[in-house]
Design a protein around this motif. Structure first.
Motif, PDB file in Angstrom:
ATOM      1  N   ARG A 149     -26.958 -59.686 -30.555  1.00 17.43           N
ATOM      2  CA  ARG A 149     -26.190 -59.867 -29.813  1.00 17.43           C
ATOM      3  C   ARG A 149     -25.833 -58.765 -28.109  1.00 17.43           C
ATOM      4  O   ARG A 149     -26.239 -58.013 -28.161  1.00 17.43           O
ATOM      5  CB  ARG A 149     -24.422 -59.443 -30.910  1.00 17.43           C
ATOM      6  CG  ARG A 149     -24.149 -57.983 -30.434  1.00 17.43           C
ATOM      7  CD  ARG A 149     -23.076 -58.394 -31.665  1.00 17.43           C
ATOM      8  NE  ARG A 149     -23.266 -56.688 -31.958  1.00 17.43           N
ATOM      9  CZ  ARG A 149     -23.864 -56.307 -32.912  1.00 17.43           C
ATOM     10  NH1 ARG A 149     -24.735 -56.587 -33.455  1.00 17.43           N
ATOM     11  NH2 ARG A 149     -23.582 -54.649 -33.284  1.00 17.43           N
ATOM     12  N   GLY A 150     -25.777 -59.862 -27.526  1.00 13.30           N
ATOM     13  CA  GLY A 150     -26.272 -59.255 -26.049  1.00 13.30           C
ATOM     14  C   GLY A 150     -27.366 -59.715 -24.948  1.00 13.30           C
ATOM     15  O   GLY A 150     -27.174 -59.218 -24.079  1.00 13.30           O
ATOM     16  N   GLU A 151     -27.979 -60.702 -25.937  1.00 16.69           N
ATOM     17  CA  GLU A 151     -29.063 -61.192 -24.831  1.00 16.69           C
ATOM     18  C   GLU A 151     -29.065 -63.239 -26.137  1.00 16.69           C
ATOM     19  O   GLU A 151     -29.361 -63.152 -26.766  1.00 16.69           O
ATOM     20  CB  GLU A 151     -30.724 -60.787 -25.524  1.00 16.69           C
ATOM     21  CG  GLU A 151     -31.538 -61.181 -25.487  1.00 16.69           C
ATOM     22  CD  GLU A 151     -32.679 -60.186 -25.956  1.00 16.69           C
ATOM     23  OE1 GLU A 151     -34.652 -60.549 -25.208  1.00 16.69           O
ATOM     24  OE2 GLU A 151     -32.849 -60.297 -26.887  1.00 16.69           O
ATOM     25  N   ARG A 152     -29.368 -63.723 -24.957  1.00 15.07           N
ATOM     26  CA  ARG A 152     -28.613 -64.843 -25.360  1.00 15.07           C
ATOM     27  C   ARG A 152     -29.926 -65.248 -25.439  1.00 15.07           C
ATOM     28  O   ARG A 152     -31.792 -64.979 -25.820  1.00 15.07           O
ATOM     29  CB  ARG A 152     -28.688 -65.763 -23.804  1.00 15.07           C
ATOM     30  CG  ARG A 152     -28.178 -67.702 -24.121  1.00 15.07           C
ATOM     31  CD  ARG A 152     -26.906 -67.238 -24.381  1.00 15.07           C
ATOM     32  NE  ARG A 152     -26.353 -68.388 -24.076  1.00 15.07           N
ATOM     33  CZ  ARG A 152     -25.300 -69.563 -23.623  1.00 15.07           C
ATOM     34  NH1 ARG A 152     -24.983 -68.468 -22.476  1.00 15.07           N
ATOM     35  NH2 ARG A 152     -25.367 -70.846 -24.067  1.00 15.07           N
ATOM     36  N   GLN A 153     -29.879 -66.204 -26.283  1.00 15.13           N
ATOM     37  CA  GLN A 153     -31.276 -66.619 -28.051  1.00 15.13           C
ATOM     38  C   GLN A 153     -31.154 -68.242 -27.439  1.00 15.13           C
ATOM     39  O   GLN A 153     -29.995 -68.896 -27.451  1.00 15.13           O
ATOM     40  CB  GLN A 153     -31.639 -66.393 -28.915  1.00 15.13           C
ATOM     41  CG  GLN A 153     -30.797 -64.632 -29.166  1.00 15.13           C
ATOM     42  CD  GLN A 153     -32.102 -64.375 -29.514  1.00 15.13           C
ATOM     43  OE1 GLN A 153     -33.433 -64.187 -29.761  1.00 15.13           O
ATOM     44  NE2 GLN A 153     -32.226 -63.539 -28.806  1.00 15.13           N
ATOM     45  N   SER A 154     -32.263 -68.581 -27.859  1.00 15.48           N
ATOM     46  CA  SER A 154     -32.781 -70.171 -27.551  1.00 15.48           C
ATOM     47  C   SER A 154     -34.126 -70.612 -28.457  1.00 15.48           C
ATOM     48  O   SER A 154     -34.796 -69.642 -28.545  1.00 15.48           O
ATOM     49  CB  SER A 154     -32.950 -70.708 -26.070  1.00 15.48           C
ATOM     50  OG  SER A 154     -32.400 -69.861 -25.043  1.00 15.48           O
ATOM     51  N   PHE A 155     -34.114 -71.960 -29.163  1.00 15.73           N
ATOM     52  CA  PHE A 155     -35.130 -72.062 -29.484  1.00 15.73           C
ATOM     53  C   PHE A 155     -35.363 -73.634 -29.529  1.00 15.73           C
ATOM     54  O   PHE A 155     -33.968 -74.853 -29.381  1.00 15.73           O
ATOM     55  CB  PHE A 155     -34.891 -71.683 -30.908  1.00 15.73           C
ATOM     56  CG  PHE A 155     -33.405 -71.670 -32.247  1.00 15.73           C
ATOM     57  CD1 PHE A 155     -32.829 -72.936 -32.798  1.00 15.73           C
ATOM     58  CD2 PHE A 155     -32.206 -71.184 -31.645  1.00 15.73           C
ATOM     59  CE1 PHE A 155     -32.480 -73.717 -33.516  1.00 15.73           C
ATOM     60  CE2 PHE A 155     -31.080 -71.641 -32.323  1.00 15.73           C
ATOM     61  CZ  PHE A 155     -31.795 -72.879 -33.623  1.00 15.73           C
ATOM     62  N   PHE A 156     -36.210 -74.036 -30.180  1.00 14.37           N
ATOM     63  CA  PHE A 156     -36.544 -75.420 -30.105  1.00 14.37           C
ATOM     64  C   PHE A 156     -36.133 -76.474 -31.935  1.00 14.37           C
ATOM     65  O   PHE A 156     -36.082 -75.188 -33.298  1.00 14.37           O
ATOM     66  CB  PHE A 156     -37.838 -75.478 -30.028  1.00 14.37           C
ATOM     67  CG  PHE A 156     -37.833 -75.463 -28.640  1.00 14.37           C
ATOM     68  CD1 PHE A 156     -37.377 -76.391 -27.461  1.00 14.37           C
ATOM     69  CD2 PHE A 156     -38.958 -74.186 -28.487  1.00 14.37           C
ATOM     70  CE1 PHE A 156     -37.737 -75.838 -26.322  1.00 14.37           C
ATOM     71  CE2 PHE A 156     -39.567 -74.467 -27.192  1.00 14.37           C
ATOM     72  CZ  PHE A 156     -39.033 -74.857 -25.931  1.00 14.37           C
ATOM     73  N   TYR A 168     -25.474 -69.209 -27.947  1.00 17.38           N
ATOM     74  CA  TYR A 168     -26.660 -69.937 -27.877  1.00 17.38           C
ATOM     75  C   TYR A 168     -27.334 -71.175 -27.858  1.00 17.38           C
ATOM     76  O   TYR A 168     -26.567 -72.189 -27.928  1.00 17.38           O
ATOM     77  CB  TYR A 168     -27.307 -69.490 -29.425  1.00 17.38           C
ATOM     78  CG  TYR A 168     -26.754 -70.161 -29.988  1.00 17.38           C
ATOM     79  CD1 TYR A 168     -27.658 -71.226 -31.295  1.00 17.38           C
ATOM     80  CD2 TYR A 168     -26.217 -69.706 -31.490  1.00 17.38           C
ATOM     81  CE1 TYR A 168     -26.820 -71.655 -32.106  1.00 17.38           C
ATOM     82  CE2 TYR A 168     -25.370 -70.143 -32.219  1.00 17.38           C
ATOM     83  CZ  TYR A 168     -25.995 -71.523 -32.688  1.00 17.38           C
ATOM     84  OH  TYR A 168     -25.274 -72.613 -33.799  1.00 17.38           O
ATOM     85  N   ASN A 169     -28.427 -70.918 -27.600  1.00 17.44           N
ATOM     86  CA  ASN A 169     -29.130 -73.017 -27.042  1.00 17.44           C
ATOM     87  C   ASN A 169     -30.375 -73.864 -28.117  1.00 17.44           C
ATOM     88  O   ASN A 169     -30.638 -72.856 -28.370  1.00 17.44           O
ATOM     89  CB  ASN A 169     -29.411 -73.005 -25.388  1.00 17.44           C
ATOM     90  CG  ASN A 169     -29.092 -71.481 -24.906  1.00 17.44           C
ATOM     91  OD1 ASN A 169     -27.552 -72.366 -24.803  1.00 17.44           O
ATOM     92  ND2 ASN A 169     -29.745 -70.627 -23.922  1.00 17.44           N
TER      93      ASN A 169
END
Length: 548
Positions: free
Chosen positions: A406-413, A335-336
């Motif tokens: 899971r299986g879908e990339r997650q990003s957050f601030f 994740y990012n």
């Protein structure tokens, strides 16, 4: 009538009755030992069920306790009666009430008839044992164990320590060669009678009665004295987990049990109706069978033991909540985390969503609420946007989110205004990619309509919070992929820096990054920083802007 069975029973009497009757119906006499702890009324009812079957007998009862001599004594009692009352028996097979034959008993009898002088018992020297878990190997033969490991653990451990400290050791009888192995064996009449009728049996029994877990060493050691042909293996399939507990077989284990080609398996779940119906039916279709080989399914059990001991990366439960550093991966997926981007760029969230795919959330750790992508209030895994629920377990909130998606990339601030408890967790997670522009939080401050004193106070608060976060990112043990710039460094060549980040996250692409969201107006920002200095606050995290 060349094969007889000894059954040790203490529970699940209906299943033990099924198995005993199956053996007896196939011309195999059975002697049953019922644990002395079973109530007399229950024992009598169970015994009376077999009045119509002369091939099934009972022996004198003993109160059995795990790891003690009582289990060997129970086996001796049942074996003695079987040998006395059924002189035609050439092999004696030791089983428990939770055992289940996997192949027709006629196949087992034919197999043993072809090997009339062979004893099947796992018997290995103590220096070759690798399967003991939290146990003693050689010392179980040289120390005394008068106390129960389960009931009096403190006394057990204290007495062991005392004997070690004083250097006390028992003399091993000259006729005993210490060996260990599985409790479940199949011995020839000649070998078993030699053990039970040994002239020095009283001395041997007295010695082994103080050995730890003697059911794993009594017959395993004495068989080396009397047997002429030993196959050091058990004909019973018995698997153990990482804690030394036996695996329990359920209905869905049927293909696995069949693949092993073993004659008997333990431990079977009492309500595994399908297993009992299938394996106690001698009319089922015959399959091609080979030599009993539990090794055929070892890989499956090794993987199961590994999963039970280590768990799945990023999955937590009340039954497996490891200590820090023993998690086998603290999150389930990459994740990012972007720090400062939404302060520096206009409309950066939709731009990141287009570039990265997956979901780009707002501030998941905002003090007021969880800012899920798209303004959702509940997301996969029934995670709500409640800040109170999230802050109860901030780390588990993130691990649950990543497991559920899971299986879908997650990003957050993430920024200095967010709840700070998650910072150290992000820094030590190798699945995290942290992209940090330090000091970017000051950009919206310098264009705000707040009074300057309020701005200065807020800037000091945010800088303290970010400095604490930066210390965590620079501490030993940081495992996250980290991209860190001061604001002044970043704005010199933002496209190159963002392009490098995108290539790391998404992998190398055929084209370089050509567009960026619009950067907020920074023309008056150096003056703003100087104004903060003049007011007594020292900006530390923004970097150096030329001339200011």
């Amino acid at each position: 009538m060349t094969l007889g069975f000894v059954l040790l029973v203490h529970t699940a009497f209906d299943r033990a009755e099924q198995v005993a009757r199956y053996f007896a119906a196939n011309d195999c006499p059975v002697v049953i030992h019922v644990d002395g702890k079973v109530k007399q009324r229950v024992f009598r009812e169970f015994r009376d069920r077999f009045k119509d079957d002369p091939a099934i007998r009972f022996c004198r009862r003993t109160r059995v306790e795990w790891g003690t001599w009582s289990l060997v004594r129970a086996t001796q009692e049942a074996s003695t009666r079987l040998l006395e009352e059924f002189p035609e028996v050439r092999h004696v097979f030791l089983a428990s009430g939770s055992c289940l034959p996997l192949r027709p008993v006629a196949e087992l009898r034919d197999y043993l008839d072809e090997r009339p002088e062979t004893d099947f018992i796992e018997s290995v020297t103590t220096d070759q044992v690798t399967w003991t878990v939290d146990g003693l190997e050689t010392e179980r033969f040289t120390l005394r164990f008068p106390f129960s490991w389960r009931k009096n653990r403190k006394l057990f451990d204290a007495y062991v320590r005392l004997q070690r400290r004083l250097g006390l050791k028992r003399r091993i009888p000259e006729t005993v060669s210490p060996h260990l192995g599985s409790q479940w064996w199949c011995l020839t009449r000649r070998t078993l009678e030699s053990i039970l009728q040994a002239p020095d049996r009283a001395e041997l029994d007295a010695y082994f009665s103080k050995v730890w877990i003697p059911d794993e060493s009594y017959f395993q050691s004495l068989v080396r004295r009397f047997s002429t042909c030993i196959e050091s293996r058990s004909l019973t399939l018995s698997k153990f987990d990482v804690y030394g507990k036996p695996h329990i077989f359920y209905d869905d284990h049927q293909p696995l049990l069949e693949r092993s080609d073993c004659f008997v398996a333990r431990k079977i779940w009492p309500r595994a109706d399908k297993l009992y119906q299938t394996f106690l039916d001698d009319n089922r279709p015959v399959t091609r069978r080979g030599e009993p080989n539990p090794g055929k399914i070892d890989r499956v059990f090794s993987k199961a033991n590994e999963r039970r001991g280590q768990g799945r990366p990023g999955l937590y439960s009340q039954a497996r909540f490891p200590s820090p550093g023993l998690e086998n991966g603290i999150t389930a997926a990459r994740y990012n985390v972007f720090c400062g981007f939404e302060d520096l760029f206009e409309e950066v969230q939709p731009w990141l969503a287009r570039r990265l795919g997956g979901r780009v959330h707002g501030h998941l750790y905002h003090p007021d609420r969880v800012q899920f992508a798209g303004g959702e209030t509940v997301i996969n895994g029934c995670l709500s946007d409640s800040a109170a629920l999230r802050d109860y377990r901030p780390e588990q909130f993130l691990t649950n989110l990543l497991w559920s998606t899971r299986g879908e990339r997650q990003s957050f601030f993430f920024g200095p205004n967010d709840q700070p408890e998650i910072g150290a967790f992000l820094a030590r997670d190798p699945n995290a990619t942290l992209v940090v522009i330090s000091g970017a939080w000051a950009v919206p401050l310098h264009t705000s309509n707040m009074e300057f004193d309020e701005v200065k106070t807020e800037a000091a608060r945010l800088q303290r919070a970010e400095l604490a976060f930066l210390r965590e990112l620079k501490a030993p043990g940081v495992a996250a992929r980290l991209h860190l710039w001061t604001l002044a460094d970043f704005v010199v060549n933002p496209k190159e820096k963002v392009n490098n980040v995108m290539r790391e996250i998404t992998g190398p692409g055929p084209r370089r990054l050509t567009d960026l969201p619009e950067i907020r107006d920074l023309s008056a920002f150096p003056v703003f920083l100087q104004k903060l200095r003049n007011a007594g606050m020292k900006p530390q995290v923004m970097g150096s802007f030329d001339g200011h």
